[in-house]
Design a protein around this motif. Structure first.
Motif, PDB file in Angstrom:
ATOM      1  N   LEU A   1       0.847  -1.199   0.000  1.00 54.89           N
ATOM      2  CA  LEU A   1       0.000   0.000   0.000  1.00 54.89           C
ATOM      3  C   LEU A   1       0.876   1.241   0.000  1.00 54.89           C
ATOM      4  CD1 LEU A   1      -2.335  -1.078   2.940  1.00 54.89           C
ATOM      5  CD2 LEU A   1      -2.800  -1.397   0.507  1.00 54.89           C
ATOM      6  N   THR A   2       0.511   2.245  -0.804  1.00 54.99           N
ATOM      7  CA  THR A   2       1.283   3.478  -0.818  1.00 54.99           C
ATOM      8  C   THR A   2       0.411   4.646  -1.270  1.00 54.99           C
ATOM      9  OG1 THR A   2       3.364   4.464  -1.594  1.00 54.99           O
ATOM     10  CG2 THR A   2       2.103   3.216  -3.201  1.00 54.99           C
ATOM     11  N   GLU A   3       0.913   5.873  -1.048  1.00 56.42           N
ATOM     12  CA  GLU A   3       0.318   7.117  -1.536  1.00 56.42           C
ATOM     13  C   GLU A   3      -1.169   7.239  -1.221  1.00 56.42           C
ATOM     14  OE1 GLU A   3       1.357   8.059  -5.556  1.00 56.42           O
ATOM     15  OE2 GLU A   3       3.373   7.262  -5.327  1.00 56.42           O
ATOM     16  N   GLY A   4      -1.503   7.090   0.051  1.00 52.36           N
ATOM     17  CA  GLY A   4      -2.880   7.320   0.474  1.00 52.36           C
ATOM     18  C   GLY A   4      -3.836   6.170   0.262  1.00 52.36           C
ATOM     19  N   SER A   5      -3.338   4.994  -0.026  1.00 53.62           N
ATOM     20  CA  SER A   5      -4.227   3.835  -0.153  1.00 53.62           C
ATOM     21  C   SER A   5      -4.819   3.474   1.202  1.00 53.62           C
ATOM     22  CB  SER A   5      -3.472   2.627  -0.709  1.00 53.62           C
ATOM     23  OG  SER A   5      -3.179   2.788  -2.068  1.00 53.62           O
ATOM     24  N   ASN A   6      -6.063   3.044   1.196  1.00 54.99           N
ATOM     25  CA  ASN A   6      -6.743   2.589   2.408  1.00 54.99           C
ATOM     26  C   ASN A   6      -7.169   1.137   2.222  1.00 54.99           C
ATOM     27  OD1 ASN A   6      -7.023   5.149   4.034  1.00 54.99           O
ATOM     28  ND2 ASN A   6      -8.006   5.800   2.131  1.00 54.99           N
ATOM     29  N   LEU A   7      -6.683   0.280   3.110  1.00 55.43           N
ATOM     30  CA  LEU A   7      -7.046  -1.130   3.070  1.00 55.43           C
ATOM     31  C   LEU A   7      -7.810  -1.499   4.328  1.00 55.43           C
ATOM     32  CD1 LEU A   7      -6.925  -4.113   2.145  1.00 55.43           C
ATOM     33  CD2 LEU A   7      -4.663  -4.255   3.209  1.00 55.43           C
ATOM     34  N   THR A   8      -8.987  -2.099   4.146  1.00 57.98           N
ATOM     35  CA  THR A   8      -9.770  -2.631   5.260  1.00 57.98           C
ATOM     36  C   THR A   8      -9.891  -4.140   5.102  1.00 57.98           C
ATOM     37  OG1 THR A   8     -11.072  -0.595   5.481  1.00 57.98           O
ATOM     38  CG2 THR A   8     -11.977  -2.590   6.466  1.00 57.98           C
ATOM     39  N   LEU A   9      -9.395  -4.866   6.091  1.00 60.72           N
ATOM     40  CA  LEU A   9      -9.573  -6.314   6.153  1.00 60.72           C
ATOM     41  C   LEU A   9     -10.722  -6.578   7.106  1.00 60.72           C
ATOM     42  CD1 LEU A   9      -5.825  -7.408   6.432  1.00 60.72           C
ATOM     43  CD2 LEU A   9      -7.242  -7.312   4.365  1.00 60.72           C
ATOM     44  N   SER A  10     -11.871  -6.961   6.571  1.00 57.04           N
ATOM     45  CA  SER A  10     -13.088  -6.988   7.379  1.00 57.04           C
ATOM     46  C   SER A  10     -13.524  -8.380   7.798  1.00 57.04           C
ATOM     47  CB  SER A  10     -14.225  -6.283   6.632  1.00 57.04           C
ATOM     48  OG  SER A  10     -14.419  -6.834   5.357  1.00 57.04           O
ATOM     49  N   GLY A  11     -12.576  -9.321   7.850  1.00 55.78           N
ATOM     50  CA  GLY A  11     -12.888 -10.628   8.408  1.00 55.78           C
ATOM     51  C   GLY A  11     -12.855 -11.752   7.396  1.00 55.78           C
ATOM     52  N   GLY A  12     -12.465 -12.932   7.891  1.00 52.89           N
ATOM     53  CA  GLY A  12     -12.490 -14.126   7.070  1.00 52.89           C
ATOM     54  C   GLY A  12     -11.338 -14.260   6.104  1.00 52.89           C
ATOM     55  N   ASN A  13     -10.291 -13.433   6.269  1.00 55.73           N
ATOM     56  CA  ASN A  13      -9.174 -13.464   5.342  1.00 55.73           C
ATOM     57  C   ASN A  13      -8.038 -14.339   5.861  1.00 55.73           C
ATOM     58  OD1 ASN A  13     -10.109 -11.419   3.346  1.00 55.73           O
ATOM     59  ND2 ASN A  13     -10.061 -10.095   5.154  1.00 55.73           N
TER      60      ASN A  13
ATOM     61  N   LEU B   1      -4.038   0.958   7.136  1.00 56.64           N
ATOM     62  CA  LEU B   1      -4.520  -0.420   7.256  1.00 56.64           C
ATOM     63  C   LEU B   1      -5.448  -0.514   8.451  1.00 56.64           C
ATOM     64  CD1 LEU B   1      -4.548  -3.511   6.811  1.00 56.64           C
ATOM     65  CD2 LEU B   1      -2.433  -3.620   8.163  1.00 56.64           C
ATOM     66  N   THR B   2      -6.655  -1.021   8.224  1.00 54.01           N
ATOM     67  CA  THR B   2      -7.617  -1.254   9.298  1.00 54.01           C
ATOM     68  C   THR B   2      -8.017  -2.721   9.281  1.00 54.01           C
ATOM     69  OG1 THR B   2      -8.503   0.993   9.126  1.00 54.01           O
ATOM     70  CG2 THR B   2      -9.875  -0.643  10.243  1.00 54.01           C
ATOM     71  N   VAL B   3      -7.886  -3.369  10.435  1.00 50.51           N
ATOM     72  CA  VAL B   3      -8.214  -4.782  10.547  1.00 50.51           C
ATOM     73  C   VAL B   3      -9.381  -4.949  11.509  1.00 50.51           C
ATOM     74  CG1 VAL B   3      -7.348  -7.076  11.139  1.00 50.51           C
ATOM     75  CG2 VAL B   3      -5.800  -5.393  10.123  1.00 50.51           C
ATOM     76  N   THR B   4     -10.456  -5.561  11.050  1.00 49.25           N
ATOM     77  CA  THR B   4     -11.616  -5.840  11.901  1.00 49.25           C
ATOM     78  C   THR B   4     -11.997  -7.307  11.730  1.00 49.25           C
ATOM     79  OG1 THR B   4     -13.242  -5.256  10.191  1.00 49.25           O
ATOM     80  CG2 THR B   4     -12.464  -3.473  11.610  1.00 49.25           C
ATOM     81  N   GLY B   5     -12.788  -7.819  12.671  1.00 49.63           N
ATOM     82  CA  GLY B   5     -13.226  -9.199  12.569  1.00 49.63           C
ATOM     83  C   GLY B   5     -12.088 -10.176  12.777  1.00 49.63           C
TER      84      GLY B   5
END
Length: 371
Positions: free
Chosen positions: A282-294, A315-319
């Protein structure tokens, strides 16, 4: 003696019969006509047939309209048979009749691989490799859905200098089937303003490493100021020269759930000294959400074997997510945050526990002056 001659004749007839049925492949021009609704012959089922196969007594491609959507189904492989117009950037165009870089219109196409392959020839033809062509370009405002409704689930798009590129305002949906064995550019290239949705299928076994640094970043999926929604499927065993072999995201919004990202490798350094992100970069303002089950595991890089969070990215990790057993040769086996401009919100996901129940310490967070 007569029996021996008869056996030889019978073997020859069977060999010729086998050749007539298995060696047949439709061409890219025939598939382009099917997509554009040009030519073809009416079939008994009301569909339009293309690429008649005399040996099998059927059409290699069939197409029909369903409201505003164009449906195209493969009944044979589609294979490279010469470069055609060398000035074009792709073997197939969605939203450009006849294959052109200038004349465009909006179209929605559902492509059923049906257990067959679309092969750009890069893996077995030096001429095809030198042409540097994507297999498919989806033009602005058009939409392509790729699926494989066969029982075998062996349909694939392969042998291109990148498999599919989607441009501003266009959408690519991957429901099933495989994008594999492409090299040079990323297998899926989501350009500025485009959308990539993946609910199934796989992006696997692709190699990023064409001419120039931009082609060395990302082997599976490359998103540049695009929107990515992944709700299933697998991105695996891709490799690139220096970063983001599974997913390379620049200024993009990426949401992932119920997906597997594994076995991707990024070992190398670009001209700025940046390296890492075997699974995700991830670079230059990318937003990644891992919202479960990965499941993000078994990926390898210099830094951030699993995930590399670069400048201005978040990076945001939930679930419940499994982010473990990744390898970095320098720092951050599972997650590497390059500088203080990177944002980590790791939540309480189970990935933070290793197999022995201990807290996972494979997260590296470094100062801005480190590379």
């Amino acid at each position: 003696m007569k029996k021996r001659i008869f056996s030889r004749v019978l073997a020859l007839v069977m060999a010729l019969s086998l050749l007539s049925t298995t060696a047949f492949a439709a061409s890219f021009s025939q598939l382009q006509d099917a997509i554009d609704g040009q030519g073809g012959q009416m079939m008994d089922n009301g569909h339009t047939g293309y690429a008649w196969n005399e040996g099998l007594n059927h059409w290699g491609i069939e197409a029909w309209d369903d409201g505003d959507n164009r449906n195209v189904q493969l009944n044979e492989n589609v294979e490279y048979a010469g470069t055609g117009d060398s000035s074009l950037r792709a073997n197939l165009y969605i939203g450009a009749p006849g294959g052109t870089d200038s004349e465009q219109y909006k179209i929605s196409v559902s492509l059923d691989l049906n257990g067959y392959s679309i092969d750009g020839g890069n893996n077995n033809s030096e001429e095809a490799k030198q042409s540097n062509k994507n297999n498919i370009i989806v033009w602005e405002g058009s939409e392509l859905t790729i699926e494989d409704n066969s029982e075998s689930q062996t349909g694939k798009i392969t042998g291109g200098d990148g498999a599919v590129s989607v441009y501003n305002g266009s959408t690519l949906n991957l429901k099933s089937g495989s994008i594999t064995g492409n090299s040079g550019k990323a297998a899926v290239n989501a350009a500025v303003g485009s959308t990539f949705n993946m609910s199934g299928g796989s992006i696997s076994g692709n190699h990023g490493g064409g001419e120039g640094a931009n082609n060395d970043a990302g082997a599976g999926l490359k998103a540049s100021r695009a929107t990515v929604n992944i709700t299933g499927g697998e991105i695996s065993n891709n490799d690139s020269a220096f970063c983001g072999s599974g997913i390379h995201a620049t200024g993009s919004n990426v949401t992932i759930s119920n997906a597997t990202i594994t076995g991707n490798t990024a070992i190398g350094t670009d001209e700025k000294g940046i390296r890492g992100g075997g699974g995700i970069f991830l670079t230059e303002g990318s937003n990644l959400t891992l919202s479960g089950g990965n499941k993000i595991s078994g990926n390898t890089a210099n830094r951030g074997g699993g995930i590399f969070v670069g400048y201005g990215a978040a990076l945001t990790v939930t679930g419940e997510n499994e982010i473990q057993n990744n390898t970095a040769t320098e720092a951050g086996d599972d997650i590497y945050a390059r500088d203080k401009a990177a944002s980590l919100n790791l939540g309480n996901s189970s990935w933070r526990m290793d197999n022995s129940g201990n807290r996972n310490e494979n997260v590296a967070y470094v100062s801005q002056d480190e590379k």
